[in-house]
Design an enzyme around this catalytic site. Structure first.
Site, PDB file in Angstrom:
ATOM      1  N   GLU A 115       0.836  -1.213   0.000  1.00 58.28           N
ATOM      2  CA  GLU A 115       0.000   0.000   0.000  1.00 58.28           C
ATOM      3  C   GLU A 115       0.869   1.261   0.000  1.00 58.28           C
ATOM      4  OE1 GLU A 115      -2.782  -2.147  -0.719  1.00 58.28           O
ATOM      5  OE2 GLU A 115      -3.345  -0.068  -0.380  1.00 58.28           O
ATOM      6  N   ASP A 172       8.182  19.387 -29.609  1.00 59.15           N
ATOM      7  CA  ASP A 172       7.784  18.088 -29.072  1.00 59.15           C
ATOM      8  C   ASP A 172       6.248  18.031 -28.988  1.00 59.15           C
ATOM      9  OD1 ASP A 172       9.356  16.168 -26.405  1.00 59.15           O
ATOM     10  OD2 ASP A 172       8.374  15.645 -28.292  1.00 59.15           O
TER      11      ASP A 172
HETATM   12  N1  LIG Z   1       2.966   6.661 -10.041  1.00 59.02           N
HETATM   13  C1  LIG Z   1       2.059   5.971  -9.816  1.00 59.02           C
HETATM   14  C2  LIG Z   1       0.900   5.153  -9.649  1.00 59.02           C
HETATM   15  C3  LIG Z   1       0.644   4.055  -8.809  1.00 59.02           C
HETATM   16  C4  LIG Z   1       1.475   3.432  -7.752  1.00 59.02           C
HETATM   17  C5  LIG Z   1       2.770   3.894  -7.503  1.00 59.02           C
HETATM   18  C6  LIG Z   1       3.516   3.358  -6.474  1.00 59.02           C
HETATM   19  C7  LIG Z   1       2.969   2.352  -5.678  1.00 59.02           C
HETATM   20  C8  LIG Z   1       3.440   1.643  -4.549  1.00 59.02           C
HETATM   21  C9  LIG Z   1       2.436   0.750  -4.160  1.00 59.02           C
HETATM   22  N2  LIG Z   1       1.396   0.907  -5.029  1.00 59.02           N
HETATM   23  C10 LIG Z   1       0.169   0.157  -4.947  1.00 59.02           C
HETATM   24  C11 LIG Z   1      -0.892   0.987  -4.301  1.00 59.02           C
HETATM   25  C12 LIG Z   1      -0.607   1.876  -3.310  1.00 59.02           C
HETATM   26  C13 LIG Z   1      -1.685   2.610  -2.731  1.00 59.02           C
HETATM   27  C14 LIG Z   1      -2.956   2.420  -3.180  1.00 59.02           C
HETATM   28  N3  LIG Z   1      -3.184   1.565  -4.169  1.00 59.02           N
HETATM   29  C15 LIG Z   1      -2.176   0.859  -4.719  1.00 59.02           C
HETATM   30  C16 LIG Z   1       1.676   1.873  -5.951  1.00 59.02           C
HETATM   31  C17 LIG Z   1       0.931   2.395  -6.986  1.00 59.02           C
HETATM   32  N4  LIG Z   1      -0.618   3.623  -9.064  1.00 59.02           N
HETATM   33  N5  LIG Z   1      -1.146   4.398 -10.043  1.00 59.02           N
HETATM   34  C18 LIG Z   1      -0.271   5.341 -10.419  1.00 59.02           C
HETATM   35  N6  LIG Z   1      -0.482   6.310 -11.378  1.00 59.02           N
END
Ligand SMILES: N#Cc1c(-c2ccc3ccn(Cc4cccnc4)c3c2)n[nH]c1N
Length: 242
Positions: A115, A172
């Protein structure tokens, strides 16, 4: 000028594609230095635990601050850097962000999983260096590795010498604030579909006008938010037809 990029992750193999193709050549050419580090190298317990249950309850696990602190202290010991932490709760990563980071000497990316990472990691480093919590888009991923791939590609392509045809910043795509219009190449007719006549006319003014019209049409249809964000003087009379 070279850029040093370090990535800390529990899945170092996930970043292997960065060493392929264009980015791989940039690394071989010495334009970019890439270091990928396994977070578990900084655990000391037999289980190499990097996560624990969240205070306050809730689903999933949170990544422990101690391991991240030791890993980032080690990686950052090589010199000052901008620390980038991908997170769904981050500020939007845009072309402007990529442009800004392309001027940095060192970027360190902390890839979370579960998370996310204990907030004190960001808070403790933000006290002594630039730390950006960024998101690559409004959808939920499982970890930060894919986001780091996206951001590294967007930044490295802007470095001098990386792209064969160095598009200048203003040319770009996204730089004039509009979406790219359609592109065509040979054959002139394919499965009954022909290349628009104007593109073969040699009339460069007409071609430029046609391309602008297609970009405006597409932007109005797919990204009206970009149109609203255009500066007042960005659209001339001919543009306003859309
Ligand atoms: N940049 C970016 C991101 C991420 C992302 C990025 C880092 C982490 C680390 C853990 N999680 C899973 C997680 C954490 C909390 C809630 N839900 C899911 C991630 C998701 N998801 N979507 C994006 N656009």
């Amino acid at each position: 000028r070279r850029v040093r990029i370090d990535v800390v992750t529990i899945f170092p193999g996930y970043l292997a594609p960065l060493r392929e193709a264009l980015l791989g050549r940039a690394i071989e050419a010495g334009l970019v230095e890439l270091g990928v580090h396994d977070l578990r190298d900084w655990t000391h317990d037999v289980h190499q635990a990097v996560d624990d249950s969240p205070y306050g309850g809730g689903p999933g696990m949170v990544m422990r601050p101690q391991v991240w602190g030791e890993a980032l202290d080690a990686v950052l010991a090589a010199g000052p850097a901008r620390l980038v932490v991908p997170t769904p709760a981050g500020r939007p990563f845009t072309q402007a962000t990529a442009q800004a980071w392309a001027g940095e000497e060192r970027l360190v990316f902390a890839c979370g999983r579960y998370e996310g990472i204990d907030q004190r990691v960001v808070d403790s480093y933000a006290a002594r260096m630039p730390v950006d919590e960024v998101s690559i888009g409004d959808y939920v991923l499982v970890g930060g590795e894919v986001a780091v791939m996206v951001m590294v590609e967007a930044v490295v392509r802007l470095l001098p010498g990386v792209l064969g045809n160095p598009v200048s910043a203003q040319e770009d795509s996204f730089s004039d604030g509009l979406l790219e219009g359609p592109a065509y190449t040979r054959p002139v007719s394919w499965r009954g579909l022909d290349v628009p006549e104007v593109l073969r006319s040699g009339n460069h003014a007409a071609i430029a006008r046609w391309r602008r019209d297609r970009a405006l049409e597409r932007t109005a249809a797919r990204r009206p938010d970009l149109l609203d964000a255009l500066p007042e003087d960005a659209l001339d009379r001919a543009d306003r037809a859309f």
